[in-house]
Design a protein around this motif. Structure first.
Motif, short mmCIF file in Angstrom:
data_model
loop_
_atom_site.label_atom_id
_atom_site.label_comp_id
_atom_site.label_asym_id
_atom_site.label_seq_id
_atom_site.Cartn_x
_atom_site.Cartn_y
_atom_site.Cartn_z
N THR A 1 0.82 -1.21 0.00
CA THR A 1 0.00 0.00 0.00
C THR A 1 0.86 1.26 0.00
O THR A 1 0.33 2.36 -0.15
CB THR A 1 -0.92 0.02 1.23
OG1 THR A 1 -0.11 -0.07 2.43
CG2 THR A 1 -1.89 -1.15 1.21
N VAL A 2 2.17 1.11 0.18
CA VAL A 2 3.09 2.25 0.24
C VAL A 2 4.29 1.95 -0.65
O VAL A 2 4.77 0.82 -0.69
CB VAL A 2 3.56 2.50 1.69
CG1 VAL A 2 4.58 3.64 1.73
CG2 VAL A 2 2.39 2.81 2.60
N THR A 3 4.74 2.96 -1.38
CA THR A 3 5.96 2.84 -2.20
C THR A 3 7.01 3.77 -1.63
O THR A 3 6.74 4.98 -1.44
CB THR A 3 5.67 3.19 -3.66
OG1 THR A 3 4.68 2.29 -4.18
CG2 THR A 3 6.94 3.07 -4.51
N ARG A 4 8.19 3.24 -1.34
CA ARG A 4 9.24 4.05 -0.73
C ARG A 4 10.59 3.71 -1.34
O ARG A 4 10.83 2.57 -1.76
CB ARG A 4 9.31 3.81 0.78
CG ARG A 4 8.14 4.36 1.57
CD ARG A 4 8.25 3.99 3.03
NE ARG A 4 7.18 4.59 3.81
CZ ARG A 4 6.84 4.20 5.02
NH1 ARG A 4 7.51 3.22 5.60
NH2 ARG A 4 5.87 4.80 5.67
N LEU A 5 11.48 4.70 -1.32
CA LEU A 5 12.88 4.43 -1.60
C LEU A 5 13.46 3.55 -0.49
O LEU A 5 12.99 3.59 0.65
CB LEU A 5 13.67 5.73 -1.67
CG LEU A 5 13.51 6.61 -2.91
CD1 LEU A 5 14.24 7.92 -2.69
CD2 LEU A 5 14.04 5.90 -4.15
N ALA A 6 14.46 2.78 -0.83
CA ALA A 6 15.16 2.02 0.21
C ALA A 6 15.70 2.99 1.27
O ALA A 6 16.18 4.08 0.95
CB ALA A 6 16.30 1.22 -0.41
N VAL B 1 5.23 -3.13 1.86
CA VAL B 1 5.79 -1.91 1.28
C VAL B 1 6.53 -2.27 -0.01
O VAL B 1 7.29 -3.22 -0.04
CB VAL B 1 6.77 -1.22 2.26
CG1 VAL B 1 7.42 -0.01 1.61
CG2 VAL B 1 6.06 -0.81 3.54
N LYS B 2 6.24 -1.51 -1.06
CA LYS B 2 7.00 -1.68 -2.30
C LYS B 2 8.25 -0.83 -2.20
O LYS B 2 8.18 0.40 -2.08
CB LYS B 2 6.17 -1.25 -3.51
CG LYS B 2 6.91 -1.41 -4.84
CD LYS B 2 6.05 -0.97 -6.01
CE LYS B 2 6.82 -1.11 -7.32
NZ LYS B 2 6.00 -0.66 -8.48
N VAL B 3 9.42 -1.46 -2.23
CA VAL B 3 10.68 -0.76 -2.04
C VAL B 3 11.32 -0.49 -3.40
O VAL B 3 11.49 -1.40 -4.22
CB VAL B 3 11.63 -1.60 -1.17
CG1 VAL B 3 12.98 -0.88 -1.02
CG2 VAL B 3 11.02 -1.85 0.20
N VAL B 4 11.65 0.79 -3.65
CA VAL B 4 12.31 1.20 -4.88
C VAL B 4 13.80 1.36 -4.59
O VAL B 4 14.19 2.16 -3.72
CB VAL B 4 11.73 2.53 -5.40
CG1 VAL B 4 12.47 2.98 -6.66
CG2 VAL B 4 10.24 2.37 -5.69
N LYS B 5 14.62 0.59 -5.30
CA LYS B 5 16.07 0.63 -5.07
C LYS B 5 16.74 1.44 -6.18
O LYS B 5 16.37 1.35 -7.34
CB LYS B 5 16.63 -0.78 -5.00
CG LYS B 5 16.02 -1.61 -3.88
CD LYS B 5 16.55 -3.04 -3.90
CE LYS B 5 15.89 -3.87 -2.82
NZ LYS B 5 16.34 -5.29 -2.82
N VAL B 6 17.73 2.22 -5.77
CA VAL B 6 18.50 3.02 -6.72
C VAL B 6 19.99 2.71 -6.51
O VAL B 6 20.37 2.10 -5.51
CB VAL B 6 18.23 4.53 -6.53
CG1 VAL B 6 16.78 4.86 -6.83
CG2 VAL B 6 18.60 4.98 -5.12
#
Length: 246
Positions: free
Chosen positions: A75-80, A122-127
């Motif tokens: 339900t939430v998308t966040r950067l690592a 949580v959907k984690v966006v990695k960079v």
């Protein structure tokens, strides 16, 4: 006379032979016939269930299939991210390529995105290649009718884009931390460093009461799903500044 007797004896012998042959033939015929089937006094029937015995059902397998627990839908998308608490009480918030950033030598505890990623909520966006570290000083103080913080700052490696810092003072309650001051935000900047300087709010404010207070800060990076992962001053400061805005 003798001749007549002889003829009678011969005739009797012939008759005896004929009778014996007929009897023998009838007996042989009787033995060659199949014996008649004997009817059973109680014809066999399949067993019938009694009133207290249910008919047998289909055979069920005794193998138990494992129950699969579905993963939650994020339900939430966040950067690592990673948060660290230092021995001084200050707290760090690391965003971006956090796995490439070593922990601060004075860190006494740390939490990162891996637990949330494992839970799946949580959907984690990695960079790769850049990160930002926001530091919030630990201590608050009371002077001249104000609760004061030593402030906070954000330093980035490389340039992730424009950023700003959201912050507010909070106070304790029976249901958790609540807002003591309204939320505020620093200006947008494309620089790699943004320092806030000292921050303060009036004391007392709102209804009277003694509570624990702290400063909450989180970083916003333009067009990136940072999410509200905060860095916090510790909440060891206790005073009778009241309830504030909440």
């Amino acid at each position: 006379m003798i001749a007549g007797l002889a003829v009678i004896v011969v005739l009797q012998a012939v008759v005896a032979v004929v009778v014996i042959g007929a009897v023998t033939a009838d007996r042989d015929a009787d033995q060659s016939r199949p014996a008649p089937a004997t009817a059973s006094p109680h014809p066999l029937r399949p067993p019938q269930p009694t009133d207290d015995q249910a008919p047998p059902g289909p055979t069920m397998s005794t193998t138990t299939m494992p129950t699969m627990t579905p993963r939650p839908t994020p339900t939430v998308t966040r950067l690592a991210w990673r948060t660290e608490t230092l021995s001084s009480g200050a707290q760090l918030l690391v965003l971006g390529d956090v796995d490439a950033v070593p922990r601060d030598p004075s860190a006494i505890s740390a939490e990162d995105y891996h637990a949330a990623e494992e839970r799946g909520d949580v959907k984690v966006v990695k960079v790769r290649g850049w990160w930002c570290v926001t530091k919030v000083e630990a201590r608050l103080s009371l002077s001249a009718g104000y609760v004061r913080s030593a402030g906070f700052e954000t330093r980035c490696s490389q340039r992730p884009g424009r950023m700003r810092q959201h912050f507010r003072f909070e106070r304790s309650s029976w249901s958790g931390m609540r807002g003591y001051s309204g939320g505020d935000v620093t200006p947008w900047t494309g620089a790699q460093i943004q320092a806030s300087g000292q921050r303060s709010v009036p004391c007392p404010a709102g209804r009277t009461g003694t509570y624990d207070y702290r400063l909450r800060v989180f970083l916003q990076i333009e067009r990136l799903p940072v999410g509200e992962v905060p860095a916090l001053s510790n909440d060891r400061f206790r005073g009778d500044c009241g309830t504030g805005v909440s």
